[in-house]
Write a protein that holds these residues in place. Structure first.
Motif, mmCIF file in Angstrom:
data_model
loop_
_atom_site.group_PDB
_atom_site.id
_atom_site.type_symbol
_atom_site.label_atom_id
_atom_site.label_comp_id
_atom_site.label_asym_id
_atom_site.label_seq_id
_atom_site.Cartn_x
_atom_site.Cartn_y
_atom_site.Cartn_z
ATOM 1 N N LEU A 106 0.811 -1.208 0.000
ATOM 2 C CA LEU A 106 0.000 0.000 0.000
ATOM 3 C C LEU A 106 0.852 1.270 0.000
ATOM 4 C CD1 LEU A 106 -2.908 -0.982 2.428
ATOM 5 C CD2 LEU A 106 -2.937 -0.893 -0.070
ATOM 6 N N GLY A 107 2.077 1.177 0.490
ATOM 7 C CA GLY A 107 2.985 2.316 0.407
ATOM 8 C C GLY A 107 3.291 2.663 -1.035
ATOM 9 N N ASP A 108 3.593 1.644 -1.849
ATOM 10 C CA ASP A 108 3.849 1.876 -3.269
ATOM 11 C C ASP A 108 2.601 2.369 -3.986
ATOM 12 O OD1 ASP A 108 6.523 1.366 -3.365
ATOM 13 O OD2 ASP A 108 6.327 -0.732 -3.932
ATOM 14 N N GLU A 109 1.454 1.812 -3.604
ATOM 15 C CA GLU A 109 0.201 2.274 -4.212
ATOM 16 C C GLU A 109 -0.040 3.749 -3.888
ATOM 17 O OE1 GLU A 109 -1.742 0.624 -6.383
ATOM 18 O OE2 GLU A 109 -0.144 -0.865 -6.283
ATOM 19 N N ALA A 110 0.255 4.132 -2.635
ATOM 20 C CA ALA A 110 0.083 5.542 -2.238
ATOM 21 C C ALA A 110 1.009 6.452 -3.042
ATOM 22 C CB ALA A 110 0.341 5.699 -0.741
ATOM 23 N N LEU A 143 1.545 7.608 6.343
ATOM 24 C CA LEU A 143 0.095 7.413 6.392
ATOM 25 C C LEU A 143 -0.452 7.696 7.782
ATOM 26 C CD1 LEU A 143 -0.459 4.211 4.191
ATOM 27 C CD2 LEU A 143 -0.394 6.609 3.498
ATOM 28 N N SER A 144 0.361 7.453 8.798
ATOM 29 C CA SER A 144 -0.046 7.754 10.168
ATOM 30 C C SER A 144 -0.301 9.245 10.345
ATOM 31 C CB SER A 144 1.041 7.283 11.147
ATOM 32 O OG SER A 144 0.749 7.704 12.466
ATOM 33 N N ILE A 145 0.637 10.071 9.889
ATOM 34 C CA ILE A 145 0.456 11.510 10.089
ATOM 35 C C ILE A 145 -0.633 12.075 9.177
ATOM 36 C CG2 ILE A 145 2.822 11.790 10.921
ATOM 37 C CD1 ILE A 145 3.516 13.132 8.272
ATOM 38 N N LEU A 146 -0.834 11.453 8.001
ATOM 39 C CA LEU A 146 -1.940 11.875 7.147
ATOM 40 C C LEU A 146 -3.279 11.641 7.836
ATOM 41 C CD1 LEU A 146 -0.798 10.520 3.651
ATOM 42 C CD2 LEU A 146 -0.993 12.917 4.304
ATOM 43 N N GLY A 147 -3.330 10.596 8.669
ATOM 44 C CA GLY A 147 -4.540 10.272 9.398
ATOM 45 C C GLY A 147 -4.653 10.968 10.733
ATOM 46 N N SER A 189 2.413 14.329 -0.137
ATOM 47 C CA SER A 189 1.379 15.164 -0.750
ATOM 48 C C SER A 189 0.177 14.319 -1.179
ATOM 49 C CB SER A 189 1.949 15.893 -1.970
ATOM 50 O OG SER A 189 2.397 14.969 -2.954
ATOM 51 N N TYR A 190 -0.001 13.154 -0.565
ATOM 52 C CA TYR A 190 -1.095 12.238 -0.923
ATOM 53 C C TYR A 190 -2.457 12.930 -0.761
ATOM 54 C CZ TYR A 190 -4.155 8.125 -0.739
ATOM 55 O OH TYR A 190 -5.158 7.201 -0.966
ATOM 56 N N PRO A 191 -3.368 12.770 -1.724
ATOM 57 C CA PRO A 191 -4.671 13.435 -1.668
ATOM 58 C C PRO A 191 -5.662 12.705 -0.754
ATOM 59 C CG PRO A 191 -4.513 12.154 -3.688
ATOM 60 C CD PRO A 191 -3.173 12.038 -3.003
ATOM 61 N N TYR A 192 -5.513 12.876 0.547
ATOM 62 C CA TYR A 192 -6.435 12.249 1.502
ATOM 63 C C TYR A 192 -7.420 13.299 1.999
ATOM 64 C CZ TYR A 192 -8.274 9.787 5.556
ATOM 65 O OH TYR A 192 -9.106 9.193 6.471
ATOM 66 N N TYR A 193 -8.691 13.021 1.811
ATOM 67 C CA TYR A 193 -9.732 13.986 2.169
ATOM 68 C C TYR A 193 -10.702 13.444 3.216
ATOM 69 C CZ TYR A 193 -7.894 15.790 -2.217
ATOM 70 O OH TYR A 193 -7.049 16.222 -3.208
ATOM 71 N N ASP A 231 -6.812 4.610 1.617
ATOM 72 C CA ASP A 231 -7.627 5.436 2.518
ATOM 73 C C ASP A 231 -8.127 4.628 3.715
ATOM 74 O OD1 ASP A 231 -7.216 7.507 0.794
ATOM 75 O OD2 ASP A 231 -9.299 7.684 0.124
ATOM 76 N N LYS A 232 -8.484 3.376 3.462
ATOM 77 C CA LYS A 232 -8.936 2.502 4.554
ATOM 78 C C LYS A 232 -7.816 2.276 5.564
ATOM 79 C CE LYS A 232 -11.188 -1.953 5.430
ATOM 80 N NZ LYS A 232 -11.694 -3.208 4.795
ATOM 81 N N LYS A 233 -6.590 2.147 5.077
ATOM 82 C CA LYS A 233 -5.439 1.968 5.974
ATOM 83 C C LYS A 233 -5.189 3.247 6.774
ATOM 84 C CE LYS A 233 -3.434 -1.145 6.374
ATOM 85 N NZ LYS A 233 -3.511 -2.229 7.389
ATOM 86 N N ILE A 234 -5.319 4.406 6.130
ATOM 87 C CA ILE A 234 -5.168 5.673 6.848
ATOM 88 C C ILE A 234 -6.220 5.772 7.956
ATOM 89 C CG2 ILE A 234 -5.282 8.189 6.655
ATOM 90 C CD1 ILE A 234 -4.202 7.925 3.807
#
Length: 351
Positions: free
Chosen positions: A44-48, A278-282, A186-190, A256-259
């Motif tokens: 999922l890191g590579d996917e992100a 992903l932790s800090i994005l969440g 800069s991942y687009p997490y909303y 997004d589910k992992k976040i």
């Protein structure tokens, strides 16, 4: 065309090569930027990273008047390579996926990148931010990289941390080498941060060739977290073996589910680079440990001033470190890297 790829790697490509796709010619109304090697696998890191790259390219290709085409390296590249060579024009730009696969740890993906660079000697090629690492520079792949990369005078390589930047500059003196943040910053997490489960701590740890020498530290951290009255659960950014994503929408849902899972905890303890990001994005505090390639430490330098994310220090008291990170209120805004993205867009499209 494939003479430089070792036989054992060719076997991985055999079925794709035996089933080429018949695709019509493209009509070029304007120049195109091609991202040719999206991962499409169970990391999922590579996917992100791939999602972040496409999000970046969609924005800036439009601004600079380019079409955008992107493909998965697992499903498309080798089946399409002859077609791509006929369709890609001299004014088109090629970009390669970033991450941590530049070197000899993951030779399959390095050979894909070498094939791209070798196949398009007259096109500008940009490699998104990478970690550059070799276990053994005596391997054949190292000399191949130096030969093929250096021969391409329109190749731009981005490093995502200082150590890789210095090593790349030493080995690829004929190429333009630049420094930029990991694309997932800069991942687009909303999504909205989910309700935090009180006293919940998530451990997200490697169990592969990049695992660091952190066994004793992790055991000590676990012991002290339990002593503080917290509940520990385990997760990973690696999904089941063989899991693939046929499109970016499905991949984004999984990321997004992992976040959201990270967001439900009060703390994430991880030695995965994208476990940290992903932790800090969440909106969850993070205690990060370095891995064997030192990419966690390197990328951490980009965010070391962000409250709520700490790099584990073997020389400090563990209880003190845990209390420090748990008492902070994490605040992360991906816009802090907007200037870096603007500079990258000018390098790719306007330079």
């Amino acid at each position: 065309m494939f003479n430089f790829i070792p036989m054992w790697e060719k076997m991985n490509l055999k079925m794709i090569l035996e089933n080429p796709r018949n695709i019509g010619m493209l009509t070029h109304s304007k120049p195109t930027v091609y991202l040719l090697d999206l991962p499409g696998h169970n990391n999922l890191g590579d996917e992100a990273i791939g999602i972040s790259e496409v999000n970046f390219l969609k924005k800036y290709s439009t601004l600079y008047g380019y079409n955008l085409e992107f493909y998965s390296c697992l499903d498309d590249l080798f089946a399409r390579i002859k077609w791509l060579k006929k369709n890609i024009q001299p004014e088109d730009i090629i970009v390669c996926h970033g991450g941590g696969n530049m070197g000899d740890l993951y030779p399959y993906y390095e050979y894909i990148r070498l094939l791209i660079i070798k196949s398009f000697p007259n096109n500008k090629i940009v490699i998104f931010p990478q970690t550059y690492y070799f276990e053994d520079k005596e391997k054949r792949i190292y000399n191949l990289m130096k030969k093929i990369y250096n021969k391409h005078d329109k190749l731009v390589i981005y490093a995502r941390e200082e150590k890789s930047y210095q090593l790349l500059r030493e080995d690829f003196k004929n190429n333009r080498v630049l420094l930029a943040p990991d694309m997932v910053l800069s991942y687009p997490y909303y999504g909205e941060n989910v309700h935090k489960q009180k006293k919940k701590v998530l451990f997200c740890l490697r169990n592969d060739k990049e695992k660091g020498k952190n066994k004793k530290a992790i055991e000590a951290i676990e012991k002290n977290i339990l002593a503080l009255g917290y509940d520990i659960r385990f997760t990973d950014t690696m999904e089941r073996e063989g899991k693939t994503y046929s499109n970016l929408d499905d991949a984004k849902k999984a990321v997004d589910k992992k976040i959201e899972e990270f967001s439900s905890a009060e703390l994430v303890v991880t030695d995965r680079l994208h476990g940290m990001v992903l932790s800090i994005l969440g909106g969850t505090n993070c205690l990060a440990l370095d891995n064997s390639t030192h990419k966690v430490r390197g990328v951490y330098k980009w965010i070391h001033e962000v409250e709520g994310v700490h790099l584990f220090d073997n020389d400090r008291n563990i209880i003190e470190q845990l209390k420090d990170v748990l008492e902070e209120n994490i605040k992360y805004d991906a816009q802090i890297f907007s200037d870096n993205l603007e500079k990258m867009s000018k390098e790719i499209f306007a330079h």
